[in-house]
Design a protein around this motif. Structure first.
Motif, PDB file in Angstrom:
ATOM      1  N   HIS A 230      34.798 -36.161  64.095  1.00 12.99           N
ATOM      2  CA  HIS A 230      33.952 -36.048  62.910  1.00 12.99           C
ATOM      3  C   HIS A 230      33.444 -37.420  62.467  1.00 12.99           C
ATOM      4  O   HIS A 230      34.234 -38.330  62.197  1.00 12.99           O
ATOM      5  N   GLY A 231      32.112 -37.553  62.381  1.00 15.88           N
ATOM      6  CA  GLY A 231      31.507 -38.833  62.033  1.00 15.88           C
ATOM      7  C   GLY A 231      31.739 -39.249  60.600  1.00 15.88           C
ATOM      8  O   GLY A 231      31.569 -40.427  60.255  1.00 15.88           O
ATOM      9  N   ASP A 232      32.139 -38.304  59.710  1.00 19.71           N
ATOM     10  CA  ASP A 232      32.340 -38.631  58.300  1.00 19.71           C
ATOM     11  C   ASP A 232      33.782 -38.993  57.981  1.00 19.71           C
ATOM     12  O   ASP A 232      34.100 -39.308  56.839  1.00 19.71           O
ATOM     13  N   SER A 233      34.665 -38.954  58.986  1.00 22.71           N
ATOM     14  CA  SER A 233      36.066 -39.276  58.734  1.00 22.71           C
ATOM     15  C   SER A 233      36.267 -40.786  58.641  1.00 22.71           C
ATOM     16  O   SER A 233      35.587 -41.550  59.337  1.00 22.71           O
ATOM     17  N   PRO A 234      37.210 -41.247  57.819  1.00 25.09           N
ATOM     18  CA  PRO A 234      37.520 -42.678  57.789  1.00 25.09           C
ATOM     19  C   PRO A 234      37.988 -43.136  59.171  1.00 25.09           C
ATOM     20  O   PRO A 234      38.777 -42.455  59.823  1.00 25.09           O
ATOM     21  N   GLY A 235      37.488 -44.264  59.622  1.00 29.02           N
ATOM     22  CA  GLY A 235      37.898 -44.758  60.935  1.00 29.02           C
ATOM     23  C   GLY A 235      37.305 -43.997  62.094  1.00 29.02           C
ATOM     24  O   GLY A 235      37.813 -44.071  63.220  1.00 29.02           O
ATOM     25  N   ALA A 236      36.212 -43.260  61.865  1.00 28.76           N
ATOM     26  CA  ALA A 236      35.622 -42.425  62.911  1.00 28.76           C
ATOM     27  C   ALA A 236      35.191 -43.241  64.127  1.00 28.76           C
ATOM     28  O   ALA A 236      35.373 -42.807  65.273  1.00 28.76           O
ATOM     29  N   ILE A 237      34.615 -44.419  63.888  1.00 26.46           N
ATOM     30  CA  ILE A 237      34.131 -45.242  64.993  1.00 26.46           C
ATOM     31  C   ILE A 237      35.291 -45.712  65.857  1.00 26.46           C
ATOM     32  O   ILE A 237      35.266 -45.610  67.096  1.00 26.46           O
ATOM     33  N   GLN A 238      36.333 -46.206  65.225  1.00 26.55           N
ATOM     34  CA  GLN A 238      37.504 -46.671  65.963  1.00 26.55           C
ATOM     35  C   GLN A 238      38.164 -45.521  66.715  1.00 26.55           C
ATOM     36  O   GLN A 238      38.620 -45.686  67.846  1.00 26.55           O
ATOM     37  N   MET A 239      38.197 -44.342  66.085  1.00 24.40           N
ATOM     38  CA  MET A 239      38.817 -43.200  66.728  1.00 24.40           C
ATOM     39  C   MET A 239      38.019 -42.750  67.952  1.00 24.40           C
ATOM     40  O   MET A 239      38.579 -42.497  69.030  1.00 24.40           O
ATOM     41  N   ALA A 240      36.698 -42.654  67.806  1.00 15.59           N
ATOM     42  CA  ALA A 240      35.858 -42.242  68.928  1.00 15.59           C
ATOM     43  C   ALA A 240      35.986 -43.228  70.079  1.00 15.59           C
ATOM     44  O   ALA A 240      36.065 -42.841  71.252  1.00 15.59           O
ATOM     45  N   ALA A 241      36.002 -44.533  69.752  1.00 18.39           N
ATOM     46  CA  ALA A 241      36.127 -45.555  70.786  1.00 18.39           C
ATOM     47  C   ALA A 241      37.472 -45.464  71.494  1.00 18.39           C
ATOM     48  O   ALA A 241      37.550 -45.604  72.725  1.00 18.39           O
ATOM     49  N   ALA A 242      38.533 -45.220  70.725  1.00 20.20           N
ATOM     50  CA  ALA A 242      39.864 -45.115  71.313  1.00 20.20           C
ATOM     51  C   ALA A 242      39.953 -43.914  72.259  1.00 20.20           C
ATOM     52  O   ALA A 242      40.550 -44.001  73.344  1.00 20.20           O
ATOM     53  N   ILE A 243      39.343 -42.801  71.851  1.00 19.84           N
ATOM     54  CA  ILE A 243      39.347 -41.603  72.700  1.00 19.84           C
ATOM     55  C   ILE A 243      38.575 -41.861  73.986  1.00 19.84           C
ATOM     56  O   ILE A 243      39.040 -41.534  75.089  1.00 19.84           O
ATOM     57  N   ARG A 244      37.395 -42.441  73.847  1.00 22.95           N
ATOM     58  CA  ARG A 244      36.590 -42.724  75.038  1.00 22.95           C
ATOM     59  C   ARG A 244      37.334 -43.650  75.995  1.00 22.95           C
ATOM     60  O   ARG A 244      37.371 -43.414  77.216  1.00 22.95           O
ATOM     61  N   THR A 245      37.942 -44.697  75.458  1.00 29.22           N
ATOM     62  CA  THR A 245      38.679 -45.645  76.296  1.00 29.22           C
ATOM     63  C   THR A 245      39.838 -44.967  76.997  1.00 29.22           C
ATOM     64  O   THR A 245      40.054 -45.153  78.207  1.00 29.22           O
ATOM     65  N   ARG A 246      40.612 -44.182  76.251  1.00 25.86           N
ATOM     66  CA  ARG A 246      41.785 -43.520  76.831  1.00 25.86           C
ATOM     67  C   ARG A 246      41.386 -42.557  77.950  1.00 25.86           C
ATOM     68  O   ARG A 246      42.030 -42.514  79.000  1.00 25.86           O
TER      69      ARG A 246
END
Length: 258
Positions: A230-246
């Motif tokens: 979800h793009g409106d969640s706090p830390g969304a950018i860091q979370m998306a990046a972490a998922i993509r990296t993993r």
């Protein structure tokens, strides 16, 4: 498509374009650098023609697939409240929003390829046959080539397949699941997950296992074609990046499903 197959790929999507006028929601430009598909709000729960055009244009530059993200006409509640509309009313406001997204995306030269219902409308499409049928009929009336991105085990998926529409099964990276495979209500503690590394590790486990982890600790088998952050969640950018990296470090490519 299940990423455990020989293709070893999965889609990563996010709900974007959810500002309105001068009011902004999230950092769409940053998220678009990470995801492979963007679900763009169509003006009823959020979004407007100018935000839609900017989002579609930037997605085009980055090679990110785009879809319509229709919701209840409820700016005040951000489309997350269940409202008492009839099936015909739902068909019409969904058709209206998909048509708007189709028009603006074609205008910028990057046409939508799918539809993902938003918030309460999307949640109801999993469990309410009337709502699900209205959504699917609206999509079919506007463009039968559009793919429906939704819950893998809900009424909307079944009805779409019966009507000959293509579907893609979506799970949520940052949301908890009940033992029945439903999203835990946002009103309850633990419904939304916030720790980026824990979420990324959980997503990788679920992709490898071909199912979702529920709140009681069990694995519920479920098709996975796309993963939503979800793009409106706090830390969304860091979370998306972490998922993509993993996922990519595990040899799972991030690619659009449509």
């Amino acid at each position: 498509m299940n990423p455990t197959s020989a293709t070893r790929s999965v889609d990563l999507n996010s709900d974007l374009g959810e500002g309105f006028g001068a009011w902004k929601m999230g950092d769409d430009n940053a998220i678009l650098e990470i995801v492979s598909s963007a679900n763009v709000a169509c003006g009823m729960h959020a979004g407007d023609p100018h935000i839609m055009a900017r989002t579609f244009s930037r997605a085009k530059e980055l090679g990110v697939a785009v879809g319509a993200h229709p919701g209840y006409p409820d700016l005040w509640g951000f489309g997350r409240r269940e409202l008492p509309f009839s099936a015909t009313e739902i068909e019409q406001f969904v058709a209206y929003q998909v048509g708007a997204a189709k028009g603006i995306s074609t205008y910028v030269g990057h046409p939508i390829t799918y539809v993902k219902p938003h918030g309460a409308l999307g949640n109801l499409s999993q469990v309410d046959e009337t709502v699900a049928g209205a959504i699917v009929r609206a999509i079919a009336a506007v463009d039968r080539e559009l793919v429906l991105l939704t819950f893998p085990d809900g009424h909307a998926t079944r009805i779409a397949k019966e009507m000959g529409l293509r579907t893609c099964a979506e799970i949520f990276a940052d949301r908890a699941y009940t033992a029945e495979g439903r999203l835990v209500s946002r009103k309850l503690p633990g419904a939304v997950l916030h720790d980026c590394e824990e979420v990324a590790a959980r997503v990788l486990r679920m992709v490898h296992a071909g199912g979702v982890e529920t709140m009681d600790g069990t694995l519920l088998p479920m098709e996975i074609g796309s993963i939503c952050v979800h793009g409106d969640s706090p830390g969304a950018i860091q979370m998306a990046a972490a998922i993509r990296t993993r996922l990519t470090e595990a040899g799972i490519a991030i690619k659009p499903f449509a």
